[in-house]
Design an enzyme around this catalytic site. Structure first.
Site, short mmCIF file in Angstrom:
data_model
loop_
_atom_site.label_atom_id
_atom_site.label_comp_id
_atom_site.label_asym_id
_atom_site.label_seq_id
_atom_site.Cartn_x
_atom_site.Cartn_y
_atom_site.Cartn_z
N CYS A 12 14.71 73.99 -0.67
CA CYS A 12 16.07 74.04 -1.20
C CYS A 12 16.30 75.45 -1.74
O CYS A 12 15.40 76.29 -1.72
CB CYS A 12 16.19 72.99 -2.31
SG CYS A 12 17.87 72.65 -2.86
N CYS A 84 19.53 71.87 1.96
CA CYS A 84 20.81 72.53 1.74
C CYS A 84 20.99 73.60 2.80
O CYS A 84 20.01 74.13 3.33
CB CYS A 84 20.92 73.10 0.32
SG CYS A 84 19.84 74.49 -0.03
N CYS A 91 15.47 80.00 5.54
CA CYS A 91 14.12 79.44 5.69
C CYS A 91 13.20 80.44 6.37
O CYS A 91 13.52 80.96 7.45
CB CYS A 91 14.17 78.15 6.49
SG CYS A 91 12.60 77.29 6.56
#
Length: 143
Positions: A12, A84, A91
């Site tokens: 997240c 999210c 990422c």
């Protein structure tokens, strides 16, 4: 012979709320069949309201910590779940065969309103994450 438990990372933005809820539920539903971690692109500390709404559902995340994704660079994850859009876009690359999953959940910490309205939103998001986590474990771990 016992099968190798899968290592799953929930990612997240700040590792304070949504990823903490998901870590708690994934750990609950997976039992010993998976090792569950959560991290953030940043660290914001574990949200007190997240701890509170999980306790209402008899899951204790009060001992969880807010961790940065870089802290887990030495772990070979089987799956990474981003919860999210920001975390999905930011990422980092994970080497090896890593299954990636994404589900954007609303951030209840961003809601403004009365204390009751805010807690109602935390509970609503908790239930969304609980359902997703149960489905994920049944389809990915217990298949």
């Amino acid at each position: 012979m016992r099968k190798k438990s899968k290592k799953i990372l929930v990612l997240c933005t700040g590792n304070s709320c949504r990823s903490q809820l998901a870590e708690g539920y994934l750990r609950h539903f997976a039992g010993d069949d998976a090792e569950i971690y959560s991290a953030g692109i940043e660290t914001h500390g574990v949200n007190r309201k997240a701890i509170q709404v999980m306790a209402e559902d008899h899951i204790d995340i009060s001992g969880n910590t807010s961790n940065h994704v870089d802290e887990y660079s030495g772990i070979d994850f089987d799956a990474v779940i981003t919860v999210c859009d920001n975390a999905s876009e930011a990422c980092p690359f994970f080497a090896g065969k890593v299954d990636r999953f994404h589900r954007n959940f609303p951030d209840p910490a961003k809601l403004t309103g009365t204390p009751e309205e805010v807690m109602d939103e935390f509970r609503r998001v908790r239930e969304l994450i609980k359902a997703y986590s149960a489905d994920f474990i049944s389809q990915y771990i217990n298949k």
